[in-house]
Design an enzyme around this catalytic site. Structure first.
Site, PDB file in Angstrom:
ATOM      1  N   LYS A 267       7.834  -4.253  15.255  1.00 15.88           N
ATOM      2  CA  LYS A 267       8.277  -2.974  14.675  1.00 15.88           C
ATOM      3  C   LYS A 267       9.188  -2.230  15.674  1.00 15.88           C
ATOM      4  CE  LYS A 267       7.146  -1.267  11.259  1.00 15.88           C
ATOM      5  NZ  LYS A 267       7.739  -1.354   9.883  1.00 15.88           N
TER       6      LYS A 267
ATOM      7  N   ASP B 179      10.585  -6.722  -3.482  1.00 17.41           N
ATOM      8  CA  ASP B 179       9.357  -7.158  -2.802  1.00 17.41           C
ATOM      9  C   ASP B 179       9.199  -8.659  -2.974  1.00 17.41           C
ATOM     10  OD1 ASP B 179       6.470  -7.603  -2.155  1.00 17.41           O
ATOM     11  OD2 ASP B 179       6.446  -5.410  -2.027  1.00 17.41           O
TER      12      ASP B 179
ATOM     13  N   VAL C 268     -17.424  -3.972  13.707  1.00 16.81           N
ATOM     14  CA  VAL C 268     -16.802  -2.974  14.586  1.00 16.81           C
ATOM     15  C   VAL C 268     -16.374  -3.681  15.876  1.00 16.81           C
ATOM     16  CG1 VAL C 268     -17.243  -0.895  15.957  1.00 16.81           C
ATOM     17  CG2 VAL C 268     -18.175  -1.093  13.638  1.00 16.81           C
TER      18      VAL C 268
ATOM     19  N   ARG D  45      -8.313   6.441  16.448  1.00 13.78           N
ATOM     20  CA  ARG D  45      -7.133   6.439  15.586  1.00 13.78           C
ATOM     21  C   ARG D  45      -6.998   7.818  14.950  1.00 13.78           C
ATOM     22  NH1 ARG D  45      -6.542   2.723  18.294  1.00 13.78           N
ATOM     23  NH2 ARG D  45      -6.015   0.555  17.778  1.00 13.78           N
TER      24      ARG D  45
ATOM     25  N   TYR E 166       2.549  -7.336  16.387  1.00 19.20           N
ATOM     26  CA  TYR E 166       2.969  -6.462  15.274  1.00 19.20           C
ATOM     27  C   TYR E 166       3.810  -5.303  15.785  1.00 19.20           C
ATOM     28  CZ  TYR E 166       2.612  -2.465  12.079  1.00 19.20           C
ATOM     29  OH  TYR E 166       2.902  -1.367  11.311  1.00 19.20           O
TER      30      TYR E 166
ATOM     31  N   PHE F 244       0.820  -1.218   0.000  1.00 12.49           N
ATOM     32  CA  PHE F 244       0.000   0.000   0.000  1.00 12.49           C
ATOM     33  C   PHE F 244       0.858   1.276   0.000  1.00 12.49           C
ATOM     34  CE2 PHE F 244      -2.259   2.780   3.335  1.00 12.49           C
ATOM     35  CZ  PHE F 244      -2.858   3.592   2.388  1.00 12.49           C
TER      36      PHE F 244
ATOM     37  N   THR G 290       6.066   2.943  12.852  1.00 11.97           N
ATOM     38  CA  THR G 290       4.666   3.250  13.133  1.00 11.97           C
ATOM     39  C   THR G 290       4.500   3.869  14.515  1.00 11.97           C
ATOM     40  OG1 THR G 290       2.585   2.135  13.696  1.00 11.97           O
ATOM     41  CG2 THR G 290       4.540   0.787  13.790  1.00 11.97           C
ATOM     42  N   ASP G 291       3.438   4.645  14.687  1.00 16.60           N
ATOM     43  CA  ASP G 291       3.148   5.204  16.011  1.00 16.60           C
ATOM     44  C   ASP G 291       2.779   4.109  17.011  1.00 16.60           C
ATOM     45  OD1 ASP G 291       0.630   4.532  15.003  1.00 16.60           O
ATOM     46  OD2 ASP G 291      -0.314   6.447  15.518  1.00 16.60           O
ATOM     47  N   GLU G 292       2.461   2.907  16.505  1.00 16.74           N
ATOM     48  CA  GLU G 292       2.014   1.846  17.408  1.00 16.74           C
ATOM     49  C   GLU G 292       3.126   1.368  18.338  1.00 16.74           C
ATOM     50  OE1 GLU G 292      -0.625  -1.077  15.657  1.00 16.74           O
ATOM     51  OE2 GLU G 292      -1.206   0.333  14.098  1.00 16.74           O
TER      52      GLU G 292
ATOM     53  N   ALA H 202       7.133  -5.220   5.263  1.00 17.83           N
ATOM     54  CA  ALA H 202       6.797  -5.707   6.607  1.00 17.83           C
ATOM     55  C   ALA H 202       5.531  -6.537   6.534  1.00 17.83           C
ATOM     56  CB  ALA H 202       6.560  -4.524   7.561  1.00 17.83           C
TER      57      ALA H 202
HETATM   58  P1  NAD Z   1       1.447  -3.698   3.200  1.00 17.07           P
HETATM   59  O1  NAD Z   1       1.119  -4.900   4.037  1.00 17.07           O
HETATM   60  O2  NAD Z   1       0.401  -3.100   2.328  1.00 17.07           O
HETATM   61  O3  NAD Z   1       2.708  -4.017   2.270  1.00 17.07           O
HETATM   62  C1  NAD Z   1       3.829  -4.714   2.732  1.00 17.07           C
HETATM   63  C2  NAD Z   1       4.695  -5.053   1.520  1.00 17.07           C
HETATM   64  O4  NAD Z   1       5.891  -5.695   1.983  1.00 17.07           O
HETATM   65  C3  NAD Z   1       4.022  -6.027   0.543  1.00 17.07           C
HETATM   66  O5  NAD Z   1       4.229  -5.604  -0.785  1.00 17.07           O
HETATM   67  C4  NAD Z   1       4.737  -7.354   0.806  1.00 17.07           C
HETATM   68  O6  NAD Z   1       4.776  -8.208  -0.326  1.00 17.07           O
HETATM   69  C5  NAD Z   1       6.122  -6.866   1.211  1.00 17.07           C
HETATM   70  N1  NAD Z   1       6.837  -7.849   2.049  1.00 17.07           N
HETATM   71  C6  NAD Z   1       6.365  -8.461   3.167  1.00 17.07           C
HETATM   72  N2  NAD Z   1       7.286  -9.315   3.645  1.00 17.07           N
HETATM   73  C7  NAD Z   1       8.365  -9.212   2.828  1.00 17.07           C
HETATM   74  C8  NAD Z   1       9.642  -9.829   2.815  1.00 17.07           C
HETATM   75  N3  NAD Z   1       9.998 -10.742   3.748  1.00 17.07           N
HETATM   76  N4  NAD Z   1      10.522  -9.491   1.834  1.00 17.07           N
HETATM   77  C9  NAD Z   1      10.174  -8.572   0.886  1.00 17.07           C
HETATM   78  N5  NAD Z   1       8.971  -7.985   0.839  1.00 17.07           N
HETATM   79  C10 NAD Z   1       8.077  -8.296   1.808  1.00 17.07           C
HETATM   80  O7  NAD Z   1       2.004  -2.629   4.245  1.00 17.07           O
HETATM   81  P2  NAD Z   1       1.811  -1.031   4.270  1.00 17.07           P
HETATM   82  O8  NAD Z   1       0.530  -0.713   4.935  1.00 17.07           O
HETATM   83  O9  NAD Z   1       2.115  -0.491   2.935  1.00 17.07           O
HETATM   84  O10 NAD Z   1       2.978  -0.636   5.278  1.00 17.07           O
HETATM   85  C11 NAD Z   1       4.288  -0.352   4.804  1.00 17.07           C
HETATM   86  C12 NAD Z   1       5.177  -0.010   5.991  1.00 17.07           C
HETATM   87  O11 NAD Z   1       4.646   1.142   6.664  1.00 17.07           O
HETATM   88  C13 NAD Z   1       5.265  -1.114   7.043  1.00 17.07           C
HETATM   89  O12 NAD Z   1       6.598  -1.179   7.500  1.00 17.07           O
HETATM   90  C14 NAD Z   1       4.320  -0.645   8.137  1.00 17.07           C
HETATM   91  O13 NAD Z   1       4.741  -1.137   9.392  1.00 17.07           O
HETATM   92  C15 NAD Z   1       4.483   0.847   8.040  1.00 17.07           C
HETATM   93  N6  NAD Z   1       3.321   1.648   8.486  1.00 17.07           N
HETATM   94  C16 NAD Z   1       2.075   1.393   8.002  1.00 17.07           C
HETATM   95  C17 NAD Z   1       1.004   2.201   8.393  1.00 17.07           C
HETATM   96  C18 NAD Z   1      -0.389   1.982   7.833  1.00 17.07           C
HETATM   97  O14 NAD Z   1      -1.325   2.672   8.251  1.00 17.07           O
HETATM   98  N7  NAD Z   1      -0.592   1.083   6.889  1.00 17.07           N
HETATM   99  C19 NAD Z   1       1.204   3.243   9.307  1.00 17.07           C
HETATM  100  C20 NAD Z   1       2.513   3.479   9.794  1.00 17.07           C
HETATM  101  C21 NAD Z   1       3.556   2.672   9.368  1.00 17.07           C
HETATM  102  P1  TYD Z   2      -6.592  -1.345  11.550  1.00 23.42           P
HETATM  103  O1  TYD Z   2      -6.984  -0.788  10.229  1.00 23.42           O
HETATM  104  O2  TYD Z   2      -6.374  -2.817  11.675  1.00 23.42           O
HETATM  105  O3  TYD Z   2      -5.303  -0.526  12.018  1.00 23.42           O
HETATM  106  P2  TYD Z   2      -4.522  -0.550  13.452  1.00 23.42           P
HETATM  107  O4  TYD Z   2      -5.010  -1.673  14.267  1.00 23.42           O
HETATM  108  O5  TYD Z   2      -3.108  -0.771  13.015  1.00 23.42           O
HETATM  109  O6  TYD Z   2      -4.784   0.795  14.053  1.00 23.42           O
HETATM  110  O7  TYD Z   2      -7.685  -0.927  12.622  1.00 23.42           O
HETATM  111  C1  TYD Z   2      -8.040   0.427  12.832  1.00 23.42           C
HETATM  112  C2  TYD Z   2      -9.017   0.448  13.997  1.00 23.42           C
HETATM  113  O8  TYD Z   2     -10.225  -0.204  13.582  1.00 23.42           O
HETATM  114  C3  TYD Z   2      -8.541  -0.309  15.218  1.00 23.42           C
HETATM  115  O9  TYD Z   2      -8.999   0.372  16.394  1.00 23.42           O
HETATM  116  C4  TYD Z   2      -9.222  -1.660  15.115  1.00 23.42           C
HETATM  117  C5  TYD Z   2     -10.531  -1.321  14.421  1.00 23.42           C
HETATM  118  N1  TYD Z   2     -11.081  -2.385  13.545  1.00 23.42           N
HETATM  119  C6  TYD Z   2     -12.412  -2.793  13.696  1.00 23.42           C
HETATM  120  O10 TYD Z   2     -13.161  -2.269  14.549  1.00 23.42           O
HETATM  121  N2  TYD Z   2     -12.879  -3.771  12.868  1.00 23.42           N
HETATM  122  C7  TYD Z   2     -12.102  -4.363  11.929  1.00 23.42           C
HETATM  123  O11 TYD Z   2     -12.575  -5.277  11.204  1.00 23.42           O
HETATM  124  C8  TYD Z   2     -10.743  -3.929  11.782  1.00 23.42           C
HETATM  125  C9  TYD Z   2      -9.843  -4.544  10.746  1.00 23.42           C
HETATM  126  C10 TYD Z   2     -10.275  -2.924  12.607  1.00 23.42           C
END
Ligand code: NAD
Ligand code: TYD
Length: 341
Positions: free
Chosen positions: A155, A34, A207, A215, A151, A12, A126-128, A84
């Site tokens: 991280k 990837d 939910v 969030r 998770y 993403f 991540t902020d998590e 990741a």
């Molecule tokens: P995603 O799950 O959409 O994509 C992860 C990508 O990494 C995929 O293309 C997958 O094929 C690749 N991948 C996984 N394992 C691999 C491996 N062993 N070797 C090579 N490639 C591999 O994740 P995302 O939501 O795009 O998140 C990207 C980064 O941003 C992550 O590190 C995540 O922790 C961080 N992040 C995400 C969010 C969010 O809201 N999605 C917020 C803050 C930080």
């Molecule tokens: P998510 O998108 O999984 O992100 P994160 O857990 O990393 O913040 O979830 C966002 C919020 O939505 C979180 O408080 C969990 C909640 N949630 C639901 O209530 N139902 C769902 O099916 C999912 C996936 C998340």
């Protein structure tokens, strides 16, 4: 910068980052590494596949020889590490791949980047890692790490390795920590794309608990601009928080989606809560504003409206993902909960 390596560019945020950089910096070329796990989708970058500034190398970041080979084909000006396992619920079902990819994979990258003397390394975190907040306050870069899920623990472990390599070896790393992203190409297991796509098909939305968890939402492009600023201008050894200054309770967001999609509230299902569910995330991103000249630019209403439209216009993309392995995951994750509601 002329040439960078990105990991996880078929996911993403990575795919949005690659598209953003190629569109805004004509002098830059990108190698995307990837593994193509369930979350990696080459379709996400189909429109730039033929751009000669872009190259794709399929492989695992945990594979030392492979990563050594890619970085050996340098020179590279930076490594930006997105790859990741990224979904909290999956880390609760099985933490193994999270430890392997998020911790061991990061260590492999750090060693290879040191060996090949890459002058800039960005750890996308991540902020998590900061854990959970009560009703007041916001995470700063000084907030102690207190991860609560497998998770976020994986991280935080990776962040600690990056910190250790910086302090021990003078390794030129910066760490970014961002709140919840939304936007195009997000895998429909996360809240927003899951709920939007379910509602598009008149399916119920699960939910967790009472929907009171909060969030902070940021558009993926604002996050990508922040990572770019950290890559170009961040100070070695520093952490930069990014957030959207847009806190919402999950139930508020769910009701907003129902309204925007013109669906009835009877599609809401309150299901059993996520174990260890963090109550609230909020980000103080004033350091990035002050030191990187960055600020979120996309208002939530505009961004959310455009995101909904994107999923409506890419119903075939969603449908291809929501089959096969996805169906098995969905049944395992939600089957019982939705039945019991
Ligand atoms: P995603 O799950 O959409 O994509 C992860 C990508 O990494 C995929 O293309 C997958 O094929 C690749 N991948 C996984 N394992 C691999 C491996 N062993 N070797 C090579 N490639 C591999 O994740 P995302 O939501 O795009 O998140 C990207 C980064 O941003 C992550 O590190 C995540 O922790 C961080 N992040 C995400 C969010 C969010 O809201 N999605 C917020 C803050 C930080
Ligand atoms: P998510 O998108 O999984 O992100 P994160 O857990 O990393 O913040 O979830 C966002 C919020 O939505 C979180 O408080 C969990 C909640 N949630 C639901 O209530 N139902 C769902 O099916 C999912 C996936 C998340």
């Amino acid at each position: 910068m002329q040439r960078i390596m990105v990991t996880g560019g078929c996911g993403f945020i990575g795919s949005n980052f690659v598209r953003h950089l190629l569109a805004t910096d004509p002098g830059l070329s990108i190698v995307n590494v990837d593994k193509l796990t369930y979350a990696g989708n080459p379709e996400n970058l189909a429109d730039i596949e033929s751009d000669e500034r872009y190259a794709f190398r399929q492989g695992d970041i945990c594979d030392r020889d492979f990563i050594d080979g890619v970085l050996g084909d340098g020179p590279f000006d930076a490594v930006v590490h997105f790859a990741a396992e990224s979904h909290v619920d999956r880390s609760i079902l099985d933490s193994g791949p999270f430890v392997q990819t998020n911790i061991v994979g990061t260590q492999v990258l750090l060693d290879a980047a040191r060996k090949h003397e890459i002058p800039r390394y960005v750890q996308v975190s991540t902020d998590e890692v900061y854990g959970s907040l009560g009703t007041e306050g916001a995470f700063t870069e000084e907030t102690p790490l207190a991860p609560n899920s497998p998770y976020s623990a994986s991280k935080a472990s990776a962040d600690m390795l990056v910190r250790g390599y910086h302090y021990t070896f003078g390794f030129p790393a910066v760490i970014t920590r961002c709140s919840n992203n939304y936007g195009p190409f997000q895998f429909p297991e996360k809240l927003l794309p899951l709920f939007i796509s379910n509602l598009m098909g008149d399916q119920p939305v699960p939910v967790y608990g009472k929907g009171e968890n909060v969030r902070d939402w940021i558009h993926v492009l604002d996050h990508c601009r922040g990572i770019e600023a950290a890559m170009r201008n961040g100070k070695e050894g520093e952490v930069y928080n990014f957030g959207g200054r847009c806190e919402l309770q999950n139930i508020e967001l769910t009701k907003l989606l129902l309204k925007l999609l013109d669906k009835p509230e009877s599609l809401i299902r309150y299901v059993q809560d996520r174990p260890g569910h963090d109550l609230r995330y909020a980000i103080d991103c004033s350091k990035a504003e002050r030191e990187l000249g960055w600020a979120p630019q996309i208002g939530f209403e505009t961004g959310l409206g455009e995101t909904i439209q994107w999923y409506q216009q890419h119903a075939d993309w969603v449908a291809r993902i929501k089959s096969g392995e996805y169906t098995r995951y969905y049944d395992q994750q939600y089957g019982d909960r939705l039945d019991r509601s």
